[in-house]
Design a protein around this motif. Structure first.
Motif, mmCIF file in Angstrom:
data_model
loop_
_atom_site.group_PDB
_atom_site.id
_atom_site.type_symbol
_atom_site.label_atom_id
_atom_site.label_comp_id
_atom_site.label_asym_id
_atom_site.label_seq_id
_atom_site.Cartn_x
_atom_site.Cartn_y
_atom_site.Cartn_z
ATOM 1 N N MET A 1 0.851 -1.194 0.000
ATOM 2 C CA MET A 1 0.000 0.000 0.000
ATOM 3 C C MET A 1 0.883 1.239 0.000
ATOM 4 S SD MET A 1 -2.774 1.158 2.872
ATOM 5 C CE MET A 1 -3.586 2.761 2.803
ATOM 6 N N GLN B 1 2.102 -4.228 7.444
ATOM 7 C CA GLN B 1 1.834 -3.500 6.202
ATOM 8 C C GLN B 1 3.125 -3.309 5.407
ATOM 9 O OE1 GLN B 1 0.010 0.191 7.189
ATOM 10 N NE2 GLN B 1 -0.470 0.769 5.101
ATOM 11 N N GLN B 2 3.053 -3.547 4.108
ATOM 12 C CA GLN B 2 4.191 -3.395 3.210
ATOM 13 C C GLN B 2 4.046 -2.088 2.436
ATOM 14 O OE1 GLN B 2 6.785 -5.714 3.129
ATOM 15 N NE2 GLN B 2 5.670 -6.718 4.794
ATOM 16 N N GLU C 1 8.467 -2.058 5.954
ATOM 17 C CA GLU C 1 7.429 -2.853 6.607
ATOM 18 C C GLU C 1 7.115 -2.213 7.951
ATOM 19 O OE1 GLU C 1 6.557 -7.332 8.448
ATOM 20 O OE2 GLU C 1 8.465 -6.903 7.461
ATOM 21 N N ASP D 1 -3.926 5.029 9.419
ATOM 22 C CA ASP D 1 -3.835 4.316 8.143
ATOM 23 C C ASP D 1 -2.844 3.155 8.182
ATOM 24 O OD1 ASP D 1 -5.619 6.111 6.888
ATOM 25 O OD2 ASP D 1 -3.990 7.546 6.564
ATOM 26 N N TYR D 2 -2.097 3.017 9.287
ATOM 27 C CA TYR D 2 -1.066 1.982 9.354
ATOM 28 C C TYR D 2 -1.569 0.738 10.070
ATOM 29 C CZ TYR D 2 2.164 5.719 8.062
ATOM 30 O OH TYR D 2 2.791 6.748 7.406
ATOM 31 N N SER D 3 -0.976 -0.399 9.729
ATOM 32 C CA SER D 3 -1.240 -1.654 10.425
ATOM 33 C C SER D 3 0.052 -2.461 10.461
ATOM 34 C CB SER D 3 -2.342 -2.461 9.724
ATOM 35 O OG SER D 3 -1.983 -2.742 8.377
#
Length: 344
Positions: free
Chosen positions: A1, A17-18, A109, A12-14
């Motif tokens: 993303m 997440q890449q 990441e 918006d982050y998790s």
């Protein structure tokens, strides 16, 4: 993303997440000239093709921290465009030199998240990797950033704080293939001190100071394609001041460290680092280093020093860098722990 035009906000982050960062960049000899124009750098290996060839490299690479800034800059639109501040680093390794003609790209990441108690910001931890055109990793590092929330009512994510190593083990410190300091001539640097002349506990005053100018730190921000709003847009901070990119302070301190560490030729690993207080145009930066460890590398003529590089503004605090509560005292700008390579 990847980030939108407005950039990503904390919610918006998790974790996991890449982030594949846009705009690969081909490095040119201009990077070396601009780096030298911005900082008082005098590292022989990065100043002379002949010194580099005598040390086992095909030509002089660009400065290690210039490569770091390029990769860092690639990550900013997706990681720290809406940052309040970049806070710190860990587990950084400079795997191979970067030469003019190399094309660098970057990806990150998300490895940790923690919302702050004010509910307006949160800490995002990422692991960033820079690769050349051959798909080889040239540098990787972890960093953590305080990022604004877009929606203050957005629920806080589950807190995940990554377990990061306190230091890169000396066995994991990268040494460029072919690097050989057995023929290193200290006349190239004007300083006879080599690896064996330093011992754990030595403190080195780097003597000079440099006043930060608006034009220089703004040029640096643009050179590294750093899009963090706090660096170039005075409306991004309540006080209307543009925050100097922390990497600008780092490179300035590293350049000042030539006086006392002239033969330290390469930064090989980042053990940890903190941007302790903000820096603004008009601040005067000075620096000192402490030798934390000395080690052999196994490469011919190449030793390693673990150093703590501290940058302060306007002389900074005397004595302890932290107050009794563990907070950095006013005036401390940078506290940076790294491994460097030096002729034995």
């Amino acid at each position: 993303m990847a980030g939108s035009a407005a950039g990503l906000f904390f919610e918006d982050y998790s974790v996991g997440q890449q982030l594949h960062h846009a705009v690969p960049r081909t490095v040119t000899a201009g990077e070396r000239a601009l780096y030298t124009a911005l900082y008082p750098t005098r590292v022989a290996l990065y100043s002379s093709d002949e010194v580099a060839r005598a040390s086992g490299l095909r030509e002089s690479p660009i400065e290690d921290l210039a490569a770091f800034h390029i990769v860092f800059g690639k990550s900013v639109p997706d990681v720290s465009r809406n940052a309040v501040a970049n806070l710190g680093y860990a587990e950084g390794r400079f795997h191979r030199p970067v030469f003019a003609g190399d094309t660098l790209s970057a990806r990150s990441e998300v490895i940790g998240l923690k919302q702050n108690s004010n509910g307006k910001t949160g800490i995002v931890w990422v692991r960033t990797e820079g690769q050349n055109q051959h798909g080889e990793t040239v540098i990787d590092f972890c960093r953590w950033v305080m990022v604004r929330k877009r929606d203050l009512d957005a629920p806080a994510p589950q807190t995940v704080v990554p377990d990061l190593a306190g230091a890169v083990a000396v066995s994991d410190v990268p040494v460029p293939q072919g690097l050989d300091f057995t023929g290193f001539d200290t006349a190239w640097t004007g300083d006879a001190r080599r690896w064996a002349d330093y011992k754990t506990g030595d403190v080195i005053d780097h003597v000079d100071g440099v006043t930060v100018e608006d034009a220089e730190h703004m040029m640096a921000t643009r050179l590294w394609q750093n899009t963090a709003k706090v660096h170039f847009d005075r409306s991004a901070r309540p006080d209307g001041r543009r925050l100097v990119y922390g990497g600008h302070v780092l490179s300035m301190a590293r350049a000042l460290a030539h006086d006392g560490l002239a033969n330290l030729q390469m930064v090989a690993a980042i053990n940890g680092g903190a941007h302790a207080n903000p820096c603004f145009a008009g601040d005067r930066i000075s620096a000192w280093s402490e030798v934390l460890d000395v080690a052999e590398t196994g490469a011919p003529g190449v030793g390693a020093l673990r150093l703590r590089l501290v940058a302060v503004k306007d002389e900074g605090p005397a004595g302890a860098l932290r107050d009794p509560d563990g907070r950095y005292r006013d005036g401390v700008l940078l506290d940076f722990d790294y491994w460097g390579l030096i002729p034995v």
